[in-house]
Design an enzyme around this catalytic site. Structure first.
Site, PDB file in Angstrom:
ATOM      1  N   SER A 120       0.828  -1.218   0.000  1.00 57.66           N
ATOM      2  CA  SER A 120       0.000   0.000   0.000  1.00 57.66           C
ATOM      3  C   SER A 120       0.857   1.260   0.000  1.00 57.66           C
ATOM      4  CB  SER A 120      -0.915   0.005   1.236  1.00 57.66           C
ATOM      5  OG  SER A 120      -1.590   1.240   1.293  1.00 57.66           O
ATOM      6  N   THR A 143      -8.833  -1.532   2.585  1.00 53.24           N
ATOM      7  CA  THR A 143      -8.518  -1.980   1.228  1.00 53.24           C
ATOM      8  C   THR A 143      -8.723  -3.491   1.103  1.00 53.24           C
ATOM      9  OG1 THR A 143      -6.895  -1.786  -0.552  1.00 53.24           O
ATOM     10  CG2 THR A 143      -5.987  -2.144   1.650  1.00 53.24           C
ATOM     11  N   LYS A 145     -13.058  -4.417   1.692  1.00 51.39           N
ATOM     12  CA  LYS A 145     -13.881  -3.252   1.334  1.00 51.39           C
ATOM     13  C   LYS A 145     -15.384  -3.551   1.342  1.00 51.39           C
ATOM     14  CE  LYS A 145     -11.793  -0.330  -1.838  1.00 51.39           C
ATOM     15  NZ  LYS A 145     -11.079   0.018  -3.083  1.00 51.39           N
ATOM     16  N   ASN A 175     -14.145   2.428   1.466  1.00 51.09           N
ATOM     17  CA  ASN A 175     -12.688   2.494   1.605  1.00 51.09           C
ATOM     18  C   ASN A 175     -12.250   3.478   2.692  1.00 51.09           C
ATOM     19  OD1 ASN A 175     -13.249   4.920   0.382  1.00 51.09           O
ATOM     20  ND2 ASN A 175     -11.590   4.798  -1.105  1.00 51.09           N
ATOM     21  N   ASP A 200     -13.523   6.320  -3.789  1.00 54.09           N
ATOM     22  CA  ASP A 200     -12.833   5.936  -5.033  1.00 54.09           C
ATOM     23  C   ASP A 200     -13.378   6.707  -6.237  1.00 54.09           C
ATOM     24  OD1 ASP A 200     -10.897   4.174  -4.133  1.00 54.09           O
ATOM     25  OD2 ASP A 200     -12.193   2.408  -4.295  1.00 54.09           O
ATOM     26  N   GLY A 215     -13.989  -3.751 -17.755  1.00 49.47           N
ATOM     27  CA  GLY A 215     -13.954  -4.332 -16.421  1.00 49.47           C
ATOM     28  C   GLY A 215     -15.240  -4.099 -15.648  1.00 49.47           C
ATOM     29  N   ALA A 216     -15.550  -5.036 -14.756  1.00 52.17           N
ATOM     30  CA  ALA A 216     -16.786  -4.933 -13.964  1.00 52.17           C
ATOM     31  C   ALA A 216     -16.549  -5.402 -12.533  1.00 52.17           C
ATOM     32  CB  ALA A 216     -17.884  -5.760 -14.631  1.00 52.17           C
ATOM     33  N   GLY A 217     -15.341  -5.156 -12.012  1.00 49.05           N
ATOM     34  CA  GLY A 217     -15.021  -5.522 -10.630  1.00 49.05           C
ATOM     35  C   GLY A 217     -15.403  -4.397  -9.680  1.00 49.05           C
ATOM     36  N   GLY A 218     -14.809  -4.411  -8.492  1.00 50.66           N
ATOM     37  CA  GLY A 218     -15.128  -3.409  -7.471  1.00 50.66           C
ATOM     38  C   GLY A 218     -14.805  -1.999  -7.927  1.00 50.66           C
ATOM     39  N   ALA A 219     -13.660  -1.807  -8.552  1.00 48.88           N
ATOM     40  CA  ALA A 219     -13.260  -0.464  -8.985  1.00 48.88           C
ATOM     41  C   ALA A 219     -14.217   0.051 -10.060  1.00 48.88           C
ATOM     42  CB  ALA A 219     -11.832  -0.483  -9.500  1.00 48.88           C
TER      43      ALA A 219
END
Ligand code: NAP
Length: 277
Positions: free
Chosen positions: A19, A66, A70, A91, A107, A133-137
């Site tokens: 991190s 993190t 999360k 977060n 975020d 993409g289709a993740g957490g972010a």
């Protein structure tokens, strides 16, 4: 005579050694002469709730959360902001004076502030965005783009059902493309965002054909190791404005620092340098 309490904050994840948050917050504490500390904490899932409930008693005013905690932290916090509920993850925790734990997700804020800083001419309403993409972010990015007024989001993910789930959660302004056709999104995209881990050191490279990129598109990558991913390199060669992902990490840290330590920090060249040290 009692001495003033030194406020503590930190980041909870597992692993945590990678991190950059301790460098960033440490830099701000030093820059603004604030007597506080920011500490990395490697916490296993089974200990998460005990640790979080203990922290305020030890002088902590808040914490960043993190991977992999999360999502789980939403079930521990007493108050969760609407955007954290929509994104399905938090977060940033604030330990309030009344004992309540407040959870937020910054975020999306960090993503938009980074775009504004790196591409000041970007007008969210000017046209569609393409998101890989289709993740957490991706959930945070999509929530913030819709909030900013982007008229349409074209979305493609290797695992189609995850993209379909985002459409059912975020609604009709999303249009889903199969992963094999992800390149087709680019012809119309005014903004292109990579939220997958592709392009990151040690992960695979992005293989989506990029020849459809519009020359005046803005292209941004959430991956920041390396700073200039192949996507950004190619986009730059095609004349696009590119924005790297490090600034998102820096900007998402601003609201937490302000709430915990009482000073809104600047994201500038020295902050970037601190994160890269
Ligand atoms: P995540 O929830 O695990 O999602 C990973 C995403 O990458 C999914 O869409 C996944 O697709 C896709 N992916 C992984 N390997 C792939 C492959 N070989 N081919 C195609 N797609 C692949 O992770 P996350 O939390 O969303 O984070 C994603 C990236 O964003 C990470 O690199 C992370 O470091 C970065 N990030 C940066 C910031 C910042 O501040 N700059 C903030 C948050 C995240 P499937 O659904 O098909 O598995």
């Amino acid at each position: 005579m009692s001495l003033p309490k030194v406020p503590l904050a930190g980041v909870i994840g597992s692993p945590i050694a990678q991190s950059k948050s301790p460098q960033v917050h440490g830099h701000w504490l030093k820059t603004y002469g604030i007597a506080g500390h920011y500490i990395p904490m490697d916490v296993a899932s089974q200990d998460l709730e005990d640790v979080i409930r203990m922290l305020p008693r030890m002088g902590f005013v808040g914490a960043n959360i993190t991977i992999p905690h999360k999502e789980a932290v939403l079930g521990i916090a007493d108050l969760v902001t609407d955007r954290a509920i929509l994104i399905g993850a938090a977060n940033t925790l604030i330990f309030r004076k009344d004992g309540k734990i407040h959870a937020d997700n910054t975020d999306g804020y960090g993503f938009i502030e980074n775009l504004k800083a790196g591409a000041p001419d970007w007008d969210p309403r000017s046209g569609p965005a393409a998101v890989f993409g289709a993740g957490g972010a991706a959930r945070a990015v999509i929530a913030s783009l819709l909030d900013a007024g982007v008229p349409e989001i074209m979305l493609s993910n290797r695992t189609r059902v995850r993209a379909d789930k985002l459409k059912s959660d975020f609604g009709s302004r999303l249009r889903i493309y199969d992963w094999v056709q992800a390149g087709n999104m680019l012809d119309h995209a005014h903004l292109v965002v990579n939220t997958t881990s592709l392009g990151m050191l040690g992960k695979g490279e992005m293989r989506v054909p990029l020849d459809g990129l519009r020359a005046n598109a803005i292209v941004t990558d959430l991956v920041y190791t390396p700073l200039k991913t192949r996507l950004l390199e190619t986009a730059e060669q095609m004349g696009c404005v590119t924005v790297d992902g490090l600034g998102m990490l820096l900007h998402q840290a601003v609201p937490g620092f302000e709430r915990w330590f009482g000073k809104r920090p600047e994201v500038d060249r020295t902050t970037r340098a601190a994160a890269l040290r």
